[in-house]
Design an enzyme around this catalytic site. Structure first.
Site, PDB file in Angstrom:
ATOM      1  N   CYS A  41      36.999  47.608  29.379  1.00 47.41           N
ATOM      2  CA  CYS A  41      38.003  46.622  28.981  1.00 47.41           C
ATOM      3  C   CYS A  41      38.840  47.070  27.788  1.00 47.41           C
ATOM      4  CB  CYS A  41      37.330  45.290  28.671  1.00 47.41           C
ATOM      5  SG  CYS A  41      36.463  44.593  30.086  1.00 47.41           S
ATOM      6  N   ARG A  69      47.644  44.136  47.157  1.00 52.47           N
ATOM      7  CA  ARG A  69      48.390  45.385  47.331  1.00 52.47           C
ATOM      8  C   ARG A  69      47.820  46.457  46.402  1.00 52.47           C
ATOM      9  NH1 ARG A  69      52.541  41.484  47.311  1.00 52.47           N
ATOM     10  NH2 ARG A  69      53.348  42.107  45.263  1.00 52.47           N
TER      11      ARG A  69
END
Length: 395
Positions: free
Chosen positions: A83, A19
């Site tokens: 990150c 999603r």
């Protein structure tokens, strides 16, 4: 002087849900606001963690989540540091609170990752070191994880069994974490019998790519006390340092190192400087840390981070691991959340997720994985191109 407190934390469980990342981020944001017992209308700053894989730059911005939650007039900002995105986003919010420009800040990171290992986008970019490592060396992420692992073997006598023990520990920690994607105990034999991806690392030594989200609500400590929180979790430091010259240790995606012939060897490596800066700002040292959440892209990298943060001397991480000192109940529990071994990478969310875990630990709310008596926690990871990331929290 008033400091900054984390008054609310929330996550969307990690997995492969298929999603929109916006849905995940809204879920995490609402959970964090509910945890803080602060209505969305009181938020005056939204900082969104960027991912470059989901459309044009700015799509995963503060405005994306502000719109999805319902325009409320809040100021917005967007952070991208690979990150290290989450730590940078937290630092942005913290700075505005300390400057008196914000009372309630919501920081959100969310991601929907592609299947398989992360790779650069299509196109030729000869000035992009991340693209160059793929083009010139065929250097996928697991390949350079393996180089780090081989370095530990050559320098310190680490073994494949040691790397497997890290996975075993983290898998055990993640069993009781409702947000973890992988909640299954494994043995050393399971790790060693899984497919070799890049020698010496097996499939179970390497983290997956995941969908997920995390969010935190930050206020000043004075504001937190007005909310009735007598002893809030404080943000004692955020380290976003860059490398200093000379950088003499190969650290991908860099393909070479600086010469120290004229300057001499540096006092510390880049990754060591990340933790050092956080300790200096917080006014503490490694011996004060009760719990750590570190960036275990591979099992071997967790061992590197233990030493980079000064939690033990160089070459001693395996000794701590074998003695059970890095597990819950040991001297310095590492990754009680289960780490990326149990979550996988959801890049803009993971540094925020580390902070969420530390908040639960310091509050005594980490059911089933609690580090007893934890008062100080540190997180650490690293973004490509020299983005440092460490957050120190304390109560």
């Amino acid at each position: 002087m008033s400091g900054v407190a984390v008054v609310g934390v929330g996550m969307h469980p990690w997995g492969k849900w298929g999603r929109s990342f916006v849905e995940y981020g809204v879920h995490a944001a609402r959970a964090a606001l509910a945890d803080a017992e602060i209505p969305w209308t009181d938020v005056d700053l939204v900082v969104g963690g960027e991912t470059v894989r989901n459309g044009y730059a700015g799509y995963v911005a503060g405005s994306t989540f502000a719109q999805a939650l319902g325009w409320n007039g809040a100021r917005i900002a967007t952070s991208y540091a690979a990150c290290a995105t989450g730590a940078q986003a937290i630092d942005t919010a913290r700075a505005r609170i300390l400057a008196g420009l914000s009372d309630v800040a919501l920081v959100v990171g969310a991601d929907t990752t592609p299947k398989g290992f992360l790779a650069p986008n299509a196109g030729e970019r000869w000035d992009d070191p991340d693209w160059l490592r793929f083009r010139l060396l065929g250097m996928t992420n697991p390949a350079y994880f393996a180089l780090y692992a081989r370095r530990r073997m050559d320098l310190y006598g680490a073994t494949s069994e040691d790397f497997a023990r890290v996975k075993v520990k983290n898998a055990r920690h993640g069993l009781e974490n409702p947000n973890a994607r992988y909640r299954k105990e494994v043995s050393v034999e399971d790790v060693l019998s899984s497919a070799v991806v890049s020698d010496p690392l097996h499939l179970l030594d390497i983290c997956a790519t995941s969908d997920g989200a995390a969010a935190v609500v930050l206020t000043s400590t004075d504001y937190a006390k007005r909310l009735g929180i007598a002893a809030p979790v404080r943000v004692s430091a955020v380290s976003t340092v860059t490398p200093t010259f000379p950088n003499t240790v190969i650290d991908m995606p860099l393909l070479a190192t600086d010469s120290s012939a004229v300057t001499g060897s540096p006092a510390r490596t880049f990754k060591e400087s990340i933790g050092d800066a956080a300790y200096e700002e917080a006014g503490i040292g490694p011996d004060d840390v009760d719990v750590a959440e570190v960036y275990d892209l591979s099992t071997a990298l967790e061992l590197d981070w233990i030493e980079d943060l000064g939690l033990c001397k160089r070459g001693e991480a395996e000794v701590l691991l074998r003695a059970g000192e890095t597990t819950i109940g040991g001297r310095i529990p590492v990754n009680p959340s289960g780490g990326l071994a149990c979550f996988g990478e959801a890049v803009p969310a993971q540094a925020i997720a580390q902070v969420c875990e530390l908040v639960w630990q310091l509050r005594g709310q980490a059911t089933g994985r609690q580090v007893e008596g934890a008062k100080v926690g540190i997180s650490a990871n690293q973004g490509l191109f020299g983005h440092g990331s460490a957050v120190v929290l304390s109560v």
